[in-house]
Scaffold this active site. Structure first.
Site, short mmCIF file in Angstrom:
data_model
loop_
_atom_site.label_atom_id
_atom_site.label_comp_id
_atom_site.label_asym_id
_atom_site.label_seq_id
_atom_site.Cartn_x
_atom_site.Cartn_y
_atom_site.Cartn_z
N TYR A 634 3.44 86.07 80.70
CA TYR A 634 3.90 85.11 79.72
C TYR A 634 3.99 83.71 80.31
O TYR A 634 3.85 82.71 79.60
CB TYR A 634 5.26 85.54 79.16
CG TYR A 634 5.79 84.64 78.08
CD1 TYR A 634 5.06 84.43 76.92
CD2 TYR A 634 7.01 83.99 78.21
CE1 TYR A 634 5.53 83.60 75.91
CE2 TYR A 634 7.50 83.16 77.22
CZ TYR A 634 6.75 82.97 76.07
OH TYR A 634 7.23 82.13 75.08
N ARG A 669 4.38 87.48 74.24
CA ARG A 669 5.44 87.64 73.25
C ARG A 669 4.95 88.30 71.97
O ARG A 669 5.66 88.31 70.97
CB ARG A 669 6.08 86.27 72.94
CG ARG A 669 6.92 85.71 74.08
CD ARG A 669 8.12 86.63 74.34
NE ARG A 669 8.95 86.13 75.44
CZ ARG A 669 8.86 86.56 76.69
NH1 ARG A 669 7.95 87.47 76.99
NH2 ARG A 669 9.65 86.09 77.62
N TYR A 750 12.77 89.44 83.13
CA TYR A 750 13.72 89.72 82.05
C TYR A 750 14.64 90.89 82.40
O TYR A 750 15.81 90.90 82.08
CB TYR A 750 12.96 90.02 80.76
CG TYR A 750 13.83 90.62 79.69
CD1 TYR A 750 14.84 89.89 79.09
CD2 TYR A 750 13.64 91.95 79.28
CE1 TYR A 750 15.65 90.44 78.12
CE2 TYR A 750 14.45 92.50 78.31
CZ TYR A 750 15.45 91.75 77.73
OH TYR A 750 16.24 92.30 76.78
#
Length: 791
Positions: A634, A669, A750
């Site tokens: 990402y 995403r 994350y």
């Protein structure tokens, strides 16, 4: 033919190898030419050709007998014709070196005096007599003492496999329950409901098999095209519209608004899909002439309009149903066309035809006045203008939030149609019967799932657009809050179904819809930004079930079929995303992290040091490689570094380096976002591979360049059973000879887990902004190849 095949093989091998040694000699004849000039030019800089046939002209076309020289592309040609006479000298030198080294081993460290060290195994084994004492044979070397014995670990026996009988019994019980439910429905439900259920079931099976055929690289276009097709919810609004040039009551007004919102989805969705699919088109692909599909669509539509003009609405009822069937088939073909990149644009054309014919059939079967027809066309036109404006302006990096916004439109339209249908169908003089119960249930379910889709999609849009913080919302007792809202929804549903008058039904429906708005907001706000790929696919599925509810509500087969297609599409994509993270859908939707394989112990501590590198060193590694794999994450999308990486790929491939890309299913995403991103930058889709396709190739890779990826390359998923990402399928980048990781800092991903790969001896970290680093690599590599051409 044999010679041509042989030359082709040599040409291929010359690009891949570093050293070529030729030995082909024919006594009394010139040596055959096996390595041609173009073969030498194709070899990598720094390669060497040793021509042992140089004395008779050489097997290489550019060999200079008796000389050693370098070609313009830095390939060394060894054409010495006296190699046999050089061997005795080399052998003597090697032997002399060995004797010298042996003698030096029996001196002090500086070599200043003679010293025999009997502790040296080599020296001790070479001495027979010392000071009159026979030392031969040398003693056996002392074996190292065994370390502390490790405690025996008792292996836990795996549970025995289920018996064939129990396995079959479970299947039989499942099918028995299913058949029992079907029997109960057939015995009690009205024929209209059974007909709709039949259509729904067959469409669900068709959608299941069609969606599984879509290649992962096209998952983003799949979501976009299903978004566009979901605009068919406008059919429900058209059915409920009324009045003249303007609506004459509240019901007709909200129906008109629903049509405008849905048409925005149709036109914007198909335009975004076309833009995405055009990025996958290669310069060498033949022209496709997609505009020609307007001919069969126009002919069919003209025939339908002609039938309406000649026989009226009632006389053309069967043809209207046939148009619905054709529309449904085209929508199925739209998804089926995404099975590969070569047919994907054809699939988008089929989707446009399907939705167009569906809307035309609806307008034809209604038999409306010219004034109302004008109002309908105006509503569709207003939405079309808005959709085309959005579709033209959206950037590739903004596709996830655009898809989320389109989802919200479908959800809101479903809510409006549900309210309009309830008011439109209410008859205070009618006696309640089964059809009314089914209609009311569809109204309630459609508004509830539509409300969750509406606000959930808005929150997802806000997080992806940066308007809302991407971190999950942690309200005290959030799960209890979700359960409470679910029970309240059930209670309001019971009140709605049992309330005979319109006023209490409207209150119940309004309260449940507002509650669904809160549920959609809370569920999505409680999910972190990195889980948005799953959230978007789940919302996509929700929008499909909302359309299904509308199909049952209005007894419209087209809506039922399209809703089943979209619902199954979103559900399958959600399943794929969860499998790629080794997590359950409940774990994602209700917040938190941790895979289904995570043990209860403490995660391993990571020790070691990080090795930093520079742009110049990375460029040197890339230029000297034969096989390179680029793993984007990402971070590449955020930094917009895809154009520089694409240019680096082009230069490397032009210079004989095999460059490919490895994509993780949850990278980005939105499913398939990075595939679209690379396609936009001009990277050919046939060198962009999925994780399962490329994982075995890392062992043969010279350099793996990781750009903005973290958790998807974390080896703790395989090595540490106590890690929160244990069992998650990851890309095996650490198996490459050299790994270069481009990151801003050493911050965790994350999942908030340290990555052992960063501390490996074969990993080098290139810190900095991904775009600046990619631009620097591109510029340095370009200068490197330019200087080589000059030399």
């Amino acid at each position: 033919e044999f010679i041509a095949a042989e030359m082709a093989l040599f040409a291929k091998q010359a690009k891949e190898v570093d050293i070529i040694i030729t030995t082909a000699l024919i006594p009394g004849k010139p040596a055959p030419k096996l390595i041609l000039k173009e073969h030498v030019e194709a070899m990598k800089p720094g390669s060497v050709i040793v021509d042992l046939a140089a004395e008779t002209g050489g097997n290489c076309e550019v060999t200079k007998p008796g000389e050693v020289y370098k070609t313009s592309n830095d390939v060394t040609i060894v054409g010495l014709s006296d190699l046999p006479s050089r061997l005795p000298t080399q052998s003597s030198t090697l032997y002399g070196n060995n004797v010298t080294k042996f003698l030096l081993s029996m001196t002090d460290a500086k070599g200043s005096y003679f010293h025999i060290n009997l502790e040296d195994e080599v020296v001790r084994g070479s001495i027979v007599v010392k000071d009159g004492e026979i030392l031969y044979p040398p003693p056996r070397p002392v074996e190292p003492s065994p370390g502390a014995t490790k405690p025996q670990v008792t292996a836990v026996a795996p549970p025995p496999p289920p018996s064939p009988f129990s396995k079959r019994a479970k299947q039989v019980a499942f099918y028995t329950a299913g058949l029992g439910a079907m029997f109960a429905i057939g015995a009690t439900a009205p024929p209209a409901f059974v007909a709709s259920l039949t259509v729904f079931s067959l469409a669900l099976i068709c959608g299941y098999h069609t969606v599984w055929g879509v290649v992962p690289a096209l998952h983003s276009p799949l979501m976009s095209v299903t978004n566009a097709i979901s605009g068919i919810v406008a059919v429900g609004g058209l059915v409920l519209m009324g009045g003249g040039l303007f609506p004459s009551n509240f019901t007709q007004s909200i129906a008109a608004i629903a049509v405008m919102i849905a048409s925005l989805n149709i036109f914007g969705g198909f335009l975004v899909t076309k833009r995405m699919l055009d990025m996958f088109k290669r310069p060498t692909d033949p022209p496709e002439y997609q505009g020609l599909w307007a001919i069969p669509g126009g002919l069919f539509l003209s025939g339908y309009v002609s039938s309406l003009a000649n026989y009226g609405v009632m006389g053309s009822a069967v043809l209207g149903q046939m148009t619905y069937l054709v529309s449904s088939l085209f929508c199925i073909l739209a998804i089926g066309g995404l099975s590969n990149q070569s047919t994907a644009r054809w699939g988008n054309s089929m989707g446009i035809l399907g939705v167009t014919l569906g809307l035309a059939a609806t307008l034809g079967t209604l038999g409306v006045s010219p004034a109302l027809f004008t109002q309908m066309i105006a509503c569709l036109g207003v939405g079309a203008v808005g959709g085309l404006m959005i579709g033209n302006r959206v950037e590739v990096t903004s596709l996830p939030q655009t898809v989320a916004a389109f989802h919200s439109f479908v959800g809101l339209a479903a809510c409006l149609v549900s309210f309009a249908s309830l008011i439109h169908h209410y008859d205070p003089t009618a006696v309640t019967h089964v059809n009314d119960v089914i209609h009311n249930f569809a109204v309630y379910f459609g508004s509830w799932i539509g409300g969750i889709t509406f606000t959930g999609s808005l929150v997802a849009f806000g997080k992806l657009q940066g308007l809302l913080h991407s971190s999950p919302l942690h309200l005290p007792g959030r799960n209890l809050l979700n359960i409470s809202m679910g029970l309240a929804t059930i209670g309001l549903g019971v009140q709605f179904m049992t309330g005979g008058a319109l006023s209490p039904q409207l209150w119940s429906l309004t309260l449940s819809t507002l509650l669904s708005f809160v549920m959609g907001w809370h569920l999505t706000a409680s999910i972190g930004g990195a889980d948005m790929p799953v959230v978007i696919t789940v919302l996509n599925s929700y929008s499909g079930w909302a359309i299904c509810a509308e199909g049952f509500m209005l007894a419209n087969d087209l809506l039922t079929i399209v809703g089943a297609l979209i619902g199954s599409s979103g559900a399958i994509l959600s399943y794929i995303m969860c499998v790629a993270m080794n997590r359950s859908i409940f774990n994602v939707i209700f917040g938190g992290y941790g895979t289904s394989s995570t043990a209860a112990g403490e995660a391993k501590k990571i020790t070691g040091t990080v090795t930093e590198t520079s742009v110049d060193e990375v460029v040197q590694w890339l230029a000297e490689s034969r096989n390179v794999i680029i793993v984007p994450g990402y971070g590449l999308a955020v930094a917009k570094g895809q154009y520089a990486i694409a240019e680096v790929t082009r230069m490397l491939r032009e210079n004989g380096v095999n460059v490919r890309y490895g994509i993780h299913p949850v990278a980005g995403r939105m499913p398939g976002q990075l595939n679209v991103l690379l396609a936009e930058a001009g990277v050919a889709y046939d060198i962009v591979l999925e994780m399962d396709e490329i994982n075995e190739d890392f062992k043969e890779t010279d350099v793996c360049l990781v750009v903005g990826a973290n958790d998807t390359i974390n080896s703790a998923a395989l090595d540490d059973p106590n890690s929160v990402i244990a069992g998650m399928p990851v890309l095996h980048v650490w198996e490459s000879k050299q790994v270069v990781v481009m990151k801003r800092s050493m911050s965790a991903g994350y999942a908030d887990v340290e990555n052992p790969v960063f501390f490996n001896s074969n990993t080098a970290m290139l810190f900095g902004d991904a775009k600046k680093s990619c631009d620097a690599i591109q510029a340095t590599l370009q200068a490197h190849y330019a200087s080589k051409k000059e030399n």
